[in-house]
Design a protein around this motif. Sequence first.
Motif, PDB file in Angstrom:
ATOM      1  N   ILE A   1     -41.523  38.297  27.718  1.00  0.00           N
ATOM      2  CA  ILE A   1     -40.725  39.699  27.637  1.00  0.00           C
ATOM      3  C   ILE A   1     -41.473  40.596  28.525  1.00  0.00           C
TER       4      ILE A   1
ATOM      5  N   ASN B   1     -33.698  33.350  30.545  1.00  0.00           N
ATOM      6  CA  ASN B   1     -34.335  33.050  29.621  1.00  0.00           C
ATOM      7  C   ASN B   1     -35.370  31.739  29.897  1.00  0.00           C
TER       8      ASN B   1
ATOM      9  N   ALA C   1     -37.975  34.507  30.220  1.00  0.00           N
ATOM     10  CA  ALA C   1     -38.736  34.862  29.042  1.00  0.00           C
ATOM     11  C   ALA C   1     -39.620  33.538  28.468  1.00  0.00           C
TER      12      ALA C   1
ATOM     13  N   VAL D   1     -40.273  40.132  31.799  1.00  0.00           N
ATOM     14  CA  VAL D   1     -38.655  40.729  31.983  1.00  0.00           C
ATOM     15  C   VAL D   1     -38.760  42.251  31.962  1.00  0.00           C
TER      16      VAL D   1
END
Length: 381
Positions: A78, A34, A55, A81
């Motif tokens: 995102i 993250n 992220a 990812v």
Amino acid sequence: MPKLSVLGSTGSIGTQALEVSKLRGFEICALTANSSVEALERQIREYRPRLAALADEKKAAGLKIRVKDTGTRVLSGIDGVCECAGCEADTVLNSIVGMAGLRPTLAAIEAGSEIALANKETLVAAGELVTSAAKEKGVRILPVDSEHSAIFQSLQGCADHSEIKRIILTASGGPFFGMNGDELSRVTLAQALKHPNWSMGAKITVDSATMMNKGLELIEAVWLFGVSPSQVDIVIHRQSVVHSLVEYSDNSVIAQLGVPDMRIPIQYALTYPHRYPSPVRQLNLEEWGKLTFESPDYDLFPCINICRGAIEKGGLYPAAANSANEAANELFRQGKIGFLDIAGLVEAETEQAPAVSGYTIDDVLLLDECIRRRIFNKVVR
Ligand code: NDP
Ligand code: MG
């Protein structure tokens, strides 16, 4: 060498997965986190993945500069990812915490990679969509969660799942086992974060204290093993040595045992159907002496039955229970609500979930957003 991507590589499961993969000589394709810039930088330098992502977009920009000298391409957000998840590794181990793992799991399935799944929230919120996508693509979902790995191991050699009578999930009971309601109303975050047997990320440690974790695992078992909710029982086993059991139609019960150490289920998910030496110490039964088994107190820990009710109703009910718990768990960790408020919020939101039969990923994500906003507004004024 098998190619592996680890999503959530900086977390408790992620770092243990990298340790196991190093011992087994896996090639690492992609790593994601993250916002942990420094930890991910260290992992990039050690494992030299082709891709990495954060992220958090601002943090990703910083990471890009820091690892310019490596061959790793850094992606962000995102979508980044998901691109990492879809980079066609043989196996994608998803150890992202919470709903943020949903789209990456689907991206990995879409790319045809085998899934080693720790991110149980994904199966709870969208079990039907995830399992049918995996089936369509012919992709296996291998459990990393210790109880589900134990069930999976106990099912080896089972010719037909119709021969399963019952799945018995063991639960440690968490740090508050045996307390009364009055004591529970006064517990602190520091106490909730002290799990008796496992060292894990903060969210799942709080889930273990409320026993929401066992409710989530009940739903996870339904999707992974195709059993009905009434076939899943829960027993408190304080020592966490018997990791779960399967009872067959002839009343024979098969269990998997081992010292509580996630590196065994992680390795089994990565090397299935083979077994190899592991750094985990041997189980010496004499050392444990006594193994105990008791019933959970469903009144004091209502999250288990809220989850059972949600999966019995189906549709978006499990997603609502999961999202409400994610929001409430976070607010408890921020010191904004008390321990018992968590179950109260989960119950209220699960009752209100929209009764639909078919749902899409967008429905699940929209519901998640609505529930988080509603709980946040209710609590933080
Ligand atoms: P941690 O909190 O230790 O790690 C979570 C990982 O996910 C970190 O790498 C984190 O990155 C990343 N992450 C967090 N939020 C996001 C986001 N929004 N987008 C992308 N990545 C994100 O959790 P655990 O390792 O304890 O748990 C991971 C999953 O495994 C959970 O679903 C949990 O229920 C399950 N599990 C865990 C067990 C354990 O022993 N820990 C046992 C069984 C299941 P960053 O470091 O940057 O925050
Ligand atoms: Mg577990």
